[in-house]
Design an enzyme around this catalytic site. Structure first.
Site, PDB file in Angstrom:
ATOM      1  N   ASN A  49       0.784  -1.067   0.032  1.00 57.20           N
ATOM      2  CA  ASN A  49      -0.110   0.023  -0.096  1.00 57.20           C
ATOM      3  C   ASN A  49       0.727   1.306   0.078  1.00 57.20           C
ATOM      4  OD1 ASN A  49      -2.570   1.871   0.851  1.00 57.20           O
ATOM      5  ND2 ASN A  49      -1.098   2.014   2.406  1.00 57.20           N
ATOM      6  N   LYS A  55       1.223   3.689 -11.332  1.00 58.64           N
ATOM      7  CA  LYS A  55       0.024   2.923 -10.961  1.00 58.64           C
ATOM      8  C   LYS A  55      -0.428   2.029 -12.092  1.00 58.64           C
ATOM      9  CE  LYS A  55      -0.505   4.428  -6.870  1.00 58.64           C
ATOM     10  NZ  LYS A  55      -0.306   3.365  -5.511  1.00 58.64           N
ATOM     11  N   TYR A  77       2.658   9.613 -11.930  1.00 56.00           N
ATOM     12  CA  TYR A  77       2.051   8.769 -10.957  1.00 56.00           C
ATOM     13  C   TYR A  77       1.076   7.948 -11.672  1.00 56.00           C
ATOM     14  CZ  TYR A  77      -1.425   7.956  -7.042  1.00 56.00           C
ATOM     15  OH  TYR A  77      -1.984   7.303  -6.004  1.00 56.00           O
TER      16      TYR A  77
HETATM   17  P1  NAD Z   1      -0.609   8.825   3.129  1.00 60.58           P
HETATM   18  O1  NAD Z   1       0.591   9.630   2.514  1.00 60.58           O
HETATM   19  O2  NAD Z   1      -1.654   8.994   4.102  1.00 60.58           O
HETATM   20  O3  NAD Z   1       0.101   7.314   3.602  1.00 60.58           O
HETATM   21  C1  NAD Z   1       1.142   6.717   2.629  1.00 60.58           C
HETATM   22  C2  NAD Z   1       2.217   6.106   3.644  1.00 60.58           C
HETATM   23  O4  NAD Z   1       3.114   5.656   3.043  1.00 60.58           O
HETATM   24  C3  NAD Z   1       2.850   7.001   4.741  1.00 60.58           C
HETATM   25  O5  NAD Z   1       2.721   6.520   6.037  1.00 60.58           O
HETATM   26  C4  NAD Z   1       4.319   7.076   4.228  1.00 60.58           C
HETATM   27  O6  NAD Z   1       5.271   7.094   5.285  1.00 60.58           O
HETATM   28  C5  NAD Z   1       4.331   5.491   3.524  1.00 60.58           C
HETATM   29  N1  NAD Z   1       5.523   5.575   2.661  1.00 60.58           N
HETATM   30  C6  NAD Z   1       5.791   6.521   1.583  1.00 60.58           C
HETATM   31  N2  NAD Z   1       7.069   5.976   0.939  1.00 60.58           N
HETATM   32  C7  NAD Z   1       7.352   5.008   1.572  1.00 60.58           C
HETATM   33  C8  NAD Z   1       8.502   4.030   1.218  1.00 60.58           C
HETATM   34  N3  NAD Z   1       9.217   4.349   0.279  1.00 60.58           N
HETATM   35  N4  NAD Z   1       8.782   2.783   2.138  1.00 60.58           N
HETATM   36  C9  NAD Z   1       7.503   2.717   3.097  1.00 60.58           C
HETATM   37  N5  NAD Z   1       6.624   3.315   3.341  1.00 60.58           N
HETATM   38  C10 NAD Z   1       6.272   4.619   2.739  1.00 60.58           C
HETATM   39  O7  NAD Z   1      -1.385   8.184   1.640  1.00 60.58           O
HETATM   40  P2  NAD Z   1      -2.747   7.251   1.302  1.00 60.58           P
HETATM   41  O8  NAD Z   1      -3.458   8.051   0.688  1.00 60.58           O
HETATM   42  O9  NAD Z   1      -3.045   6.553   2.744  1.00 60.58           O
HETATM   43  O10 NAD Z   1      -1.821   6.316   0.138  1.00 60.58           O
HETATM   44  C11 NAD Z   1      -1.742   4.971   0.307  1.00 60.58           C
HETATM   45  C12 NAD Z   1      -1.670   4.268  -0.956  1.00 60.58           C
HETATM   46  O11 NAD Z   1      -3.040   4.765  -1.589  1.00 60.58           O
HETATM   47  C13 NAD Z   1      -0.795   4.930  -1.831  1.00 60.58           C
HETATM   48  O12 NAD Z   1      -0.210   3.988  -2.962  1.00 60.58           O
HETATM   49  C14 NAD Z   1      -1.464   5.904  -2.755  1.00 60.58           C
HETATM   50  O13 NAD Z   1      -0.796   6.050  -4.010  1.00 60.58           O
HETATM   51  C15 NAD Z   1      -2.787   5.162  -3.062  1.00 60.58           C
HETATM   52  N6  NAD Z   1      -3.906   6.394  -3.431  1.00 60.58           N
HETATM   53  C16 NAD Z   1      -4.041   7.244  -2.624  1.00 60.58           C
HETATM   54  C17 NAD Z   1      -5.323   7.993  -2.987  1.00 60.58           C
HETATM   55  C18 NAD Z   1      -5.726   9.289  -2.357  1.00 60.58           C
HETATM   56  O14 NAD Z   1      -6.066  10.104  -2.987  1.00 60.58           O
HETATM   57  N7  NAD Z   1      -5.245   9.500  -1.222  1.00 60.58           N
HETATM   58  C19 NAD Z   1      -6.044   7.869  -4.180  1.00 60.58           C
HETATM   59  C20 NAD Z   1      -5.635   6.651  -5.023  1.00 60.58           C
HETATM   60  C21 NAD Z   1      -4.760   5.854  -4.256  1.00 60.58           C
END
Ligand code: NAD
Length: 259
Positions: free
Chosen positions: A86, A154, A150
Site C-alpha cells: 500500500n 500505477k 504517478y
Molecule cells: P498517506 O500519505 O496518508 O500514506 C502513505 C504512507 O506510505 C505513509 O505512511 C508514508 O510514510 C508511507 N511511505 C511513503 N513512501 C514509503 C516508502 N518508500 N516505504 C515505506 N513506506 C512509505 O497516503 P494514502 O492516501 O493513505 O496512500 C496510500 C496508497 O493509496 C498509496 O499507494 C497511494 O498512491 C494510494 N492512493 C491514494 C489516493 C488518495 O487520494 N489518497 C488515491 C488513490 C490511491
C-alpha cells in the site's frame, strides 16, 4: 468455510501502515482478529503500540528492505497470510512537457518497484491460500491531467497484479488491486483543493472516499469468504466511471454556454 470475514489466526503485513489508507487497514484487520505488522518509512512505533500492531521499518523502494521486512515478520509472527502493498507517494502535479526523469523515477521506485519487491519476496514467507492486495489508483486506469508520472507508476501496478495472480494461482495465493479515486488522507490534502472540488462534481455520490471505505474493500479481498476473486483491479470511485451525473452535466452545459 469462513463466512464472517474473520481474519482470526491470520498474519498480515501492511506497508504504508502508518497513515491514511494503510492505518485504516491496520485498525480494521486488528478488529477482524489478525496479527498485524505496520510497516512504514516513518517511525510509527508509538502508533503501532497504540492500535495493537507491531511496527517494522521498511523502505519499499529498496529491495533488501522489503525482503528483510517479510523475513522478520515470518520469524517473529509466523508465516504471512496477507500482504497489503500500500505504501505510495504522489509527485507534484506537472504536465508531461514539464515532467522530468526524477519525477518518473521517484514514482516508479516507490509505487511500482515497492509492489514488485513485495510480490517477489512475500510468496517465500507466505502460507498457500494467502491474499495479496496492491493499492493502485483510478489514475492507474485513466489518464489524469498533471499526474503523468504517478499514473504511469500505477498502471504498472495493474500489470504486476495480473502477472502475479497468474503465477501464484497454483498456490491459491490471490492477488488483487484496488483503484480508488481521491481518498481523504494526508496525501490528498497535499493536492490542489480545486481538484478535489472538481471530483465531488464528477462523482455521483458527491464526495470523496474515506480511508475506512478503502480499508473495507481491502478487508473484503483479504478474507477467505470470497476466495474466487483473483487478478482483479476494483474501482472505488463512488460511481465516477459510471457516467455523467446531473451536477457534471450542469457544469459542462454551463461551460459550453460560456463559449
Ligand atoms: P498517506 O500519505 O496518508 O500514506 C502513505 C504512507 O506510505 C505513509 O505512511 C508514508 O510514510 C508511507 N511511505 C511513503 N513512501 C514509503 C516508502 N518508500 N516505504 C515505506 N513506506 C512509505 O497516503 P494514502 O492516501 O493513505 O496512500 C496510500 C496508497 O493509496 C498509496 O499507494 C497511494 O498512491 C494510494 N492512493 C491514494 C489516493 C488518495 O487520494 N489518497 C488515491 C488513490 C490511491
Amino acid at each position: 468455510m469462513n463466512t464472517s470475514f474473520s481474519l482470526k489466526n491470520k498474519v498480515a503485513v501492511v506497508t504504508g501502515g502508518g497513515s491514511g489508507i494503510g492505518l485504516a487497514t491496520v485498525e480494521r484487520f486488528i478488529a477482524a482478529g489478525a496479527t498485524v505488522v505496520m510497516a512504514d518509512l516513518n517511525d510509527s512505533n508509538e502508533l503501532a503500540n497504540k492500535v495493537g500492531a507491531t511496527f517494522i521499518h521498511v523502505d519499499v523502494s529498496k529491495e533488501q528492505s522489503v525482503k528483510d521486512l517479510l523475513a522478520q515478520t515470518q520469524k517473529t509472527q509466523g508465516n504471512i497470510d496477507i500482504l497489503v502493498n500500500n505504501a505510495g507517494i504522489c509527485p507534484p502535479f506537472k504536465e508531461l512537457k514539464d515532467t522530468n526523469i526524477e519525477d518518473y523515477e521517484f514514482a516508479f521506485k516507490v509505487n511500482t518497484l515497492g509492489v514488485a519487491f513485495g510480490l517477489k519476496y512475500a510468496p517465500i514467507y507466505m502460507n498457500n491460500g494467502g491474499s495479496i492486495i496492491n493499492t493502485a489508483s483510478l489514475s492507474g486506469k485513466l489518464g489524469v491531467f498533471g499526474l503523468g508520472a504517478y499514473s504511469t507508476s500505477k498502471f504498472s501496478v495493474l500489470s504486476l497484479t495480473q502477472t502475479a495472480a497468474v503465477e501464484l494461482g497454483e498456490r491459491h495465493i490471490r492477488v488483487n488491486a484496488i483503484c480508488p479515486s481521491s481518498v481523504d488522507t494526508p496525501m490528498a490534502a497535499e493536492n490542489d483543493q480545486s481538484q478535489l472540488e472538481m471530483e465531488k462534481i464528477m462523482i455521483p455520490l458527491g464526495r470523496i472516499c474515506q480511508p475506512e471505505e478503502a480499508a473495507a474493500l481491502i478487508h473484503f479481498l483479504a478474507a477467505d469468504d470470497c476466495n474466487f476473486v483473483n487478478g482483479q483491479a476494483i474501482n472505488l470511485c463512488g460511481g465516477m466511471t459510471a457516467g455523467i451525473g446531473p451536477k457534471m452535466w450542469e457544469k459542462l452545459a454551463g461551460s459550453a454556454g460560456d463559449k
